[in-house]
Scaffold this active site. Structure first.
Site, PDB file in Angstrom:
ATOM      1  N   ASN A 212       0.859  -1.187   0.000  1.00  0.00           N
ATOM      2  CA  ASN A 212       0.000   0.000   0.000  1.00  0.00           C
ATOM      3  C   ASN A 212       0.896   1.238   0.000  1.00  0.00           C
ATOM      4  O   ASN A 212       1.870   1.299   0.747  1.00  0.00           O
ATOM      5  CB  ASN A 212      -0.843  -0.037   1.288  1.00  0.00           C
ATOM      6  CG  ASN A 212      -1.878   1.047   1.397  1.00  0.00           C
ATOM      7  OD1 ASN A 212      -2.703   1.212   0.497  1.00  0.00           O
ATOM      8  ND2 ASN A 212      -1.867   1.798   2.509  1.00  0.00           N
ATOM      9  N   GLU A 276      -7.488   4.728   0.808  1.00  0.00           N
ATOM     10  CA  GLU A 276      -7.549   5.788   1.835  1.00  0.00           C
ATOM     11  C   GLU A 276      -8.020   7.116   1.246  1.00  0.00           C
ATOM     12  O   GLU A 276      -7.521   8.186   1.617  1.00  0.00           O
ATOM     13  CB  GLU A 276      -6.161   5.996   2.471  1.00  0.00           C
ATOM     14  CG  GLU A 276      -5.558   4.744   3.073  1.00  0.00           C
ATOM     15  CD  GLU A 276      -4.216   4.968   3.761  1.00  0.00           C
ATOM     16  OE1 GLU A 276      -3.811   6.134   3.962  1.00  0.00           O
ATOM     17  OE2 GLU A 276      -3.566   3.968   4.103  1.00  0.00           O
ATOM     18  N   ASP A 278      -9.169  10.651   0.276  1.00  0.00           N
ATOM     19  CA  ASP A 278      -9.732  11.922   0.710  1.00  0.00           C
ATOM     20  C   ASP A 278      -9.302  12.939  -0.335  1.00  0.00           C
ATOM     21  O   ASP A 278      -8.441  12.657  -1.163  1.00  0.00           O
ATOM     22  CB  ASP A 278      -9.347  12.329   2.144  1.00  0.00           C
ATOM     23  CG  ASP A 278      -7.912  12.064   2.512  1.00  0.00           C
ATOM     24  OD1 ASP A 278      -7.023  12.291   1.664  1.00  0.00           O
ATOM     25  OD2 ASP A 278      -7.654  11.637   3.653  1.00  0.00           O
TER      26      ASP A 278
HETATM   27  O1  G3I Z   1      -1.255   7.675  20.666  1.00  0.00           O
HETATM   28  C1  G3I Z   1      -0.802   9.035  20.897  1.00  0.00           C
HETATM   29  C2  G3I Z   1      -1.344   9.559  22.189  1.00  0.00           C
HETATM   30  O2  G3I Z   1      -0.841   8.797  23.253  1.00  0.00           O
HETATM   31  C3  G3I Z   1      -0.948  11.029  22.312  1.00  0.00           C
HETATM   32  O3  G3I Z   1      -1.535  11.581  23.452  1.00  0.00           O
HETATM   33  C4  G3I Z   1      -1.400  11.838  21.085  1.00  0.00           C
HETATM   34  C5  G3I Z   1      -0.926  13.263  21.151  1.00  0.00           C
HETATM   35  O4  G3I Z   1      -0.728  13.780  19.886  1.00  0.00           O
HETATM   36  O5  G3I Z   1      -0.827  11.255  19.952  1.00  0.00           O
HETATM   37  C6  G3I Z   1      -1.265   9.922  19.761  1.00  0.00           C
HETATM   38  O6  G3I Z   1      -0.679   9.444  18.575  1.00  0.00           O
HETATM   39  C7  G3I Z   1      -1.237   9.928  17.362  1.00  0.00           C
HETATM   40  C8  G3I Z   1      -1.804   8.746  16.591  1.00  0.00           C
HETATM   41  O7  G3I Z   1      -2.256   9.160  15.307  1.00  0.00           O
HETATM   42  C9  G3I Z   1      -3.009   8.077  17.324  1.00  0.00           C
HETATM   43  O8  G3I Z   1      -4.043   9.006  17.470  1.00  0.00           O
HETATM   44  C10 G3I Z   1      -0.114  10.575  16.559  1.00  0.00           C
HETATM   45  O9  G3I Z   1       0.293  11.751  17.220  1.00  0.00           O
HETATM   46  C11 G3I Z   1      -0.588  10.921  15.176  1.00  0.00           C
HETATM   47  O10 G3I Z   1       0.511  11.348  14.423  1.00  0.00           O
HETATM   48  C12 G3I Z   1      -1.163   9.696  14.529  1.00  0.00           C
HETATM   49  O11 G3I Z   1      -1.596  10.071  13.253  1.00  0.00           O
HETATM   50  C13 G3I Z   1      -1.969   8.999  12.406  1.00  0.00           C
HETATM   51  C14 G3I Z   1      -1.018   8.931  11.214  1.00  0.00           C
HETATM   52  O12 G3I Z   1      -1.453   7.887  10.323  1.00  0.00           O
HETATM   53  C15 G3I Z   1       0.400   8.641  11.616  1.00  0.00           C
HETATM   54  O13 G3I Z   1       1.202   8.584  10.490  1.00  0.00           O
HETATM   55  C16 G3I Z   1      -3.376   9.268  11.920  1.00  0.00           C
HETATM   56  O14 G3I Z   1      -4.277   9.206  13.034  1.00  0.00           O
HETATM   57  C17 G3I Z   1      -3.765   8.213  10.876  1.00  0.00           C
HETATM   58  O15 G3I Z   1      -5.012   8.578  10.308  1.00  0.00           O
HETATM   59  C18 G3I Z   1      -2.694   8.182   9.795  1.00  0.00           C
HETATM   60  O16 G3I Z   1      -3.036   7.197   8.847  1.00  0.00           O
HETATM   61  C19 G3I Z   1      -2.145   7.072   7.732  1.00  0.00           C
HETATM   62  C20 G3I Z   1      -2.174   5.622   7.275  1.00  0.00           C
HETATM   63  O17 G3I Z   1      -1.896   4.758   8.361  1.00  0.00           O
HETATM   64  C21 G3I Z   1      -1.163   5.409   6.144  1.00  0.00           C
HETATM   65  N1  G3I Z   1      -1.390   6.349   5.052  1.00  0.00           N
HETATM   66  C22 G3I Z   1      -1.487   7.743   5.438  1.00  0.00           C
HETATM   67  C23 G3I Z   1      -2.532   7.949   6.523  1.00  0.00           C
HETATM   68  C24 G3I Z   1      -2.670   9.411   6.873  1.00  0.00           C
HETATM   69  O18 G3I Z   1      -1.489   9.888   7.410  1.00  0.00           O
END
Ligand code: G3I
Length: 479
Positions: A212, A276, A278
């Site tokens: 992916n 994914e 958007d």
């Molecule tokens: O788990 C911690 C939490 O403990 C903390 O308090 C909080 C504070 O910021 O952060 C939390 O972690 C976050 C995590 O999502 C869970 O919510 C990270 O900061 C945040 O960066 C993370 O973002 C995710 C991102 O992937 C990371 O790369 C997004 O939710 C998620 O939608 C996104 O998904 C990705 C796919 O897996 C791959 N393709 C791209 C897509 C969008 O980026």
């Protein structure tokens, strides 16, 4: 926080974004079409999943554990989608936060939600350089292969039989088509991808195994490199089954080579999926941008319907209020098919219309629908036809409904459904039918393509309306 790996689209600026039948006849037609391999128009439906399923596809969404506590969001997701990708809950940092210590609690919650609503699950993801706990990068390189294979084996075995597919390797490429120099590459070179796929296949032989990535939707250096890798893996007998095109687009910039790119991977014998989607807009979004976004979603759905091995489309979340876009691309937003009040946008109507006007070509998958999200109201049975109405979504000041018209014990050739609104409701948009309104009385007649129903067969129409959600008593007559 802005993850370093976020799907940036090089050379794409905010400015550019701005510029930018009945009974026997039908049965005979179907048999003839099947015999000569033609695509057949499938019945129009009022939800994304029902229409996608009629065309052998799925329509999915990402959901996080946090989303599961939101009744409005989950009702909408269960009504419209038949596939779920866990947003974060199956990633390495969530499932093996310390070496050899596994935690599948959050991922299991997403799986049980999906199962209880007749939805399938795309597992996401087993090997990715991001959301990788620090302990992994601290492991000696000569132990990384066993750490990676143990992680894959343990997680894929835990979810064996519960996931439709796995994004086994996520986002392995740089924009220029070279492989990322992450810990897995450093330890095993490019072989880490084949090793990962083999370990996942050994653990769950029935799961479809994907690579992916983002910015591989069009034909470019990155997708060319992945195409060569896919050819090479398949020639070695490596269990690779599909390519996931993430499809994080900027409004007006869906690549013109999207369908051709999907087709070349499909011609290798691989499934392809939009994993994914958007479509972000510079904020504030104006009405022409929202219309363009609709055209973009329609274009992606049309491309998937045109490629028989495109198995489905998944949006990365449900509504604008729960999207990762504003946090990662400051100044952008409004990327989803529903606004932050859960009201369907032009993109939703465009995606549904594209599905409904598409033809069905064979594809890998379909799944049972989940039950309606609201109690149905049915017209009296025993006449030529009956009609059932259900609410599939509601938001502040409006709602969306689906009406199913079913023929009785004899075929019908044309139908008319009537009701009276109880509280001043007004229809704002109606599809798969033609309406006439007189005061609070509504009459909906069949569209040109869904009036002929075999005995017991059904058709659906849908609408959005202003006012409070209501399920009035319906009458159905033919003609
Ligand atoms: O788990 C911690 C939490 O403990 C903390 O308090 C909080 C504070 O910021 O952060 C939390 O972690 C976050 C995590 O999502 C869970 O919510 C990270 O900061 C945040 O960066 C993370 O973002 C995710 C991102 O992937 C990371 O790369 C997004 O939710 C998620 O939608 C996104 O998904 C990705 C796919 O897996 C791959 N393709 C791209 C897509 C969008 O980026």
């Amino acid at each position: 926080m802005k993850p370093p790996n976020h799907p940036k689209q090089p050379g794409r600026s905010r400015g550019r974004a701005r510029g930018l039948a009945g009974g026997l006849a039908a049965a005979l037609a179907a048999v003839t079409a099947a015999a000569v391999g033609l695509a057949m128009p499938a019945q129009a439906a009022s939800t994304l999943k029902a229409s996608a399923e009629a065309r052998g596809r799925y329509f999915g969404t990402a959901l996080t554990r946090g989303d599961l506590g939101n009744g409005t969001l989950t009702n909408l997701a269960a009504a419209e989608f038949d596939m779920v990708t866990p947003g974060n809950e199956m990633k390495w940092d969530a499932t093996e936060p310390s070496r050899g210590s596994f935690n599948f609690g959050s991922g299991d919650q997403i799986v049980s939600f999906a199962q209880s609503h007749g939805m399938r699950v795309r597992g996401h993801t087993l090997v990715w350089h991001a959301q990788l706990p620090a302990w992994v990068t601290g492991v000696q390189l000569n132990q990384i292969q066993s750490v990676m294979e143990n992680h894959i084996t343990t997680e894929a075995t835990h979810y064996k039989g519960k996931v439709y597919s796995w994004d086994v390797v996520n986002e392995p490429y740089n924009e220029d088509g070279t492989l990322r120099q992450d810990v897995f590459y450093k330890a095993m070179g490019a072989n880490y991808i084949a090793n990962a796929l083999r370990a996942a296949h050994a653990a769950d032989p029935n799961a479809k195994l994907y690579i992916n990535d983002y910015n591989i939707e069009g034909i470019n250096a990155k997708s060319n490199a992945l195409y060569s890798l896919a050819q090479s893996l398949l020639s070695q007998g490596v269990p690779l089954h599909g390519i996931g095109l993430e499809s994080h687009f900027v409004v007006g910039q869906v690549p013109s080579s999207l369908q051709a790119n999907m087709q070349r991977f499909a011609d290798l014998g691989l499934d392809v999926a939009v994993t994914e989607i958007d479509d972000r807009i510079p904020m504030p979004a104006d009405s022409s941008e929202l219309q363009q976004q609709g055209a973009d979603y329609g274009k992606v759905v049309n491309a998937c319907l045109a490629v028989s091995r495109c198995v489905g489309v998944s949006q990365w979340g449900v509504d604008d209020g729960h999207s990762w876009i504003p946090g990662t691309f400051p100044g952008y937003g409004a990327a989803m098919m529903w606004d932050s009040g859960y009201k369907p946008k032009p993109a939703y109507t465009a995606a549904l219309n594209a599905l409904n006007s598409g033809t069905s070509s064979p594809s890998a998958s379909s799944s049972p629908s989940s039950s309606p999200s609201a109690s149905p109201s049915r017209s009296p049975i025993g006449g030529a036809c009956s009609a059932t109405i259900k609410t599939v979504n509601s938001w502040g000041g409006g709602f969306q409904s689906e009406v199913t018209v079913q023929a009785g014990s004899a075929p019908v050739n044309g139908w008319t459904v009537k009701w009276t609104w109880p509280g001043g409701q007004t229809i704002s948009s109606l599809w798969n039918g033609t309406q006439s309104v007189s005061g609070s009385s509504v009459t909906v007649r069949n569209a040109s393509y869904n009036g002929s129903l075999a005995a017991g067969a059904s058709a659906t129409f849908g609408f959005t309306a202003n006012g409070s959600a209501a399920t009035p008593a319906l009458t159905c007559a033919s003609p």
